[in-house]
Scaffold this motif. Structure first.
Motif, short mmCIF file in Angstrom:
data_model
loop_
_atom_site.label_atom_id
_atom_site.label_comp_id
_atom_site.label_asym_id
_atom_site.label_seq_id
_atom_site.Cartn_x
_atom_site.Cartn_y
_atom_site.Cartn_z
N LEU A 216 0.86 -1.19 0.00
CA LEU A 216 0.00 0.00 0.00
C LEU A 216 0.89 1.23 0.00
O LEU A 216 1.91 1.27 0.71
CB LEU A 216 -0.89 -0.01 1.25
N VAL A 218 0.51 5.42 0.56
CA VAL A 218 -0.39 6.51 0.97
C VAL A 218 0.41 7.79 1.15
O VAL A 218 1.64 7.76 1.22
CB VAL A 218 -1.12 6.17 2.30
N THR A 229 -4.82 9.49 1.81
CA THR A 229 -5.16 9.21 0.41
C THR A 229 -4.35 8.01 -0.07
O THR A 229 -3.12 7.99 0.09
CB THR A 229 -4.84 10.42 -0.48
N VAL A 230 -5.03 7.03 -0.66
CA VAL A 230 -4.34 5.87 -1.23
C VAL A 230 -3.77 6.26 -2.59
O VAL A 230 -4.50 6.68 -3.48
CB VAL A 230 -5.30 4.67 -1.37
N PRO A 234 -4.50 -1.63 -2.73
CA PRO A 234 -5.92 -1.76 -2.41
C PRO A 234 -6.37 -0.73 -1.40
O PRO A 234 -5.63 -0.37 -0.48
CB PRO A 234 -6.01 -3.17 -1.82
N ASP A 235 -7.59 -0.23 -1.56
CA ASP A 235 -8.13 0.72 -0.59
C ASP A 235 -8.73 -0.06 0.58
O ASP A 235 -9.91 -0.38 0.60
CB ASP A 235 -9.19 1.61 -1.23
N VAL A 236 -7.87 -0.37 1.55
CA VAL A 236 -8.29 -1.13 2.73
C VAL A 236 -8.56 -0.20 3.92
O VAL A 236 -8.72 -0.66 5.04
CB VAL A 236 -7.23 -2.17 3.12
N LEU A 237 -8.60 1.10 3.65
CA LEU A 237 -8.74 2.07 4.74
C LEU A 237 -10.20 2.24 5.14
O LEU A 237 -11.07 2.45 4.30
CB LEU A 237 -8.18 3.43 4.32
N SER A 238 -10.43 2.13 6.44
CA SER A 238 -11.73 2.48 6.98
C SER A 238 -11.63 3.88 7.55
O SER A 238 -10.66 4.21 8.25
CB SER A 238 -12.15 1.49 8.07
N LYS A 240 -10.74 6.43 6.10
CA LYS A 240 -9.58 7.12 5.51
C LYS A 240 -8.37 7.14 6.44
O LYS A 240 -7.58 8.08 6.44
CB LYS A 240 -9.95 8.55 5.11
N VAL A 242 -5.04 4.66 8.02
CA VAL A 242 -4.29 3.42 8.11
C VAL A 242 -4.33 3.01 9.58
O VAL A 242 -3.68 3.61 10.43
CB VAL A 242 -2.84 3.59 7.64
N ALA A 246 -6.66 -2.13 8.83
CA ALA A 246 -6.05 -2.07 7.51
C ALA A 246 -4.79 -2.93 7.45
O ALA A 246 -4.55 -3.63 6.46
CB ALA A 246 -5.72 -0.62 7.15
#
Length: 252
Positions: A216, A218, A229-230, A234-238, A240, A242, A246
């Protein structure tokens, strides 16, 4: 299963290269009477060399007109300049001149509370790394950190994997249980060569670096009022951020 979060120091815990190391090197050079003053552009190129003493030696190899040793032993002159630079750097840290990067203190605290081991692996001097870590995460969480692996503790510095191989060995973890946070191509390469998943948080001098093996990438780790911001992966952020969730997703 116990997990481990291993962070680089410079550019990850704080933007230390721009606001700390470069400033400290130039102050040390001036104080010791050496005719060197690095610009930000020069220093950005030197950052391809891992380790402060090694960085200075690389510069001197390209500038034979600079007589750092003044007829004495070059290695000793480099050690002396780097020692004074490290002292100035710690003074800057203790003065609060190097604020932590977004999300670092939050993520370290979350990981520790979730039962993760947290450590730092860096090519910078041990005292400098400890000072930054203590300043950024606070005394309470600093006391809970499982290890600080830094400086000349391994013979080959990043992009060699040695510092990360040492860290996971001392922590008693397998590569499948570890996530690294890095900010530079050299650091990410070291993590990759050690077989470790890694998150990259780009910093001032690494925005143009390439990270082909990163899990990842960011812009930073994120705060509730400053979303991450990714940039790749993969956008695994909840929310927004880390966070531990994640990191767990990346390990899966």
């Amino acid at each position: 299963m116990t997990r481990a979060l291993v962070l680089d120091c410079d550019g990850v815990l704080a933007d230390t290269e721009r606001d700390g190391h470069l400033v400290a090197f130039n102050r040390a050079f001036a104080e010791l009477g050496h005719p060197i003053e690095w610009s930000a552009t020069e220093y950005a190129a030197l950052l391809r060399v891992g380790g402060g003493k090694e960085r200075l030696k690389a510069y001197l190899a390209e500038h034979p007109e600079v007589d750092l040793a003044r007829g004495g032993d070059l290695d000793e002159a480099v050690r002396a300049a780097h020692l004074r630079k490290s002292e100035i750097y710690v003074e800057l840290v203790e003065q609060g001149a190097l604020p932590g990067r977004p999300g670092v203190r939050r993520l370290v605290h979350e990981a520790l509370d979730a039962g993760w081991q947290v450590a730092v692996a860096s090519t910078s001097a041990q005292r400098s790394v400890e000072a930054v870590l203590r300043s950024v995460v606070g005394e309470e969480d600093y006391a809970r950190v499982a290890g600080v692996f830094a400086g000349d503790v391994v013979p080959a510095k990043k992009p060699a994997p040695d510092i990360y191989l040492l860290a996971i060995d001392r922590l008693g973890r397998s590569p499948e249980e570890v996530v690294v946070v890095e900010d530079s191509a050299a650091g990410a390469t070291a993590a990759s060569r050690a077989g470790l998943r890694h998150v990259v948080t780009v910093s001032t001098f690494t925005t143009e670096d390439e990270f082909p093996d990163a899990s990842l990438v960011v812009d930073h780790l994120g705060e509730p009022d400053l979303p991450a911001t990714v940039l790749a992966g993969p956008d695994v952020l909840s929310d927004k951020l880390v966070d531990v969730a994640a990191l767990e997703a990346l390990l899966r």
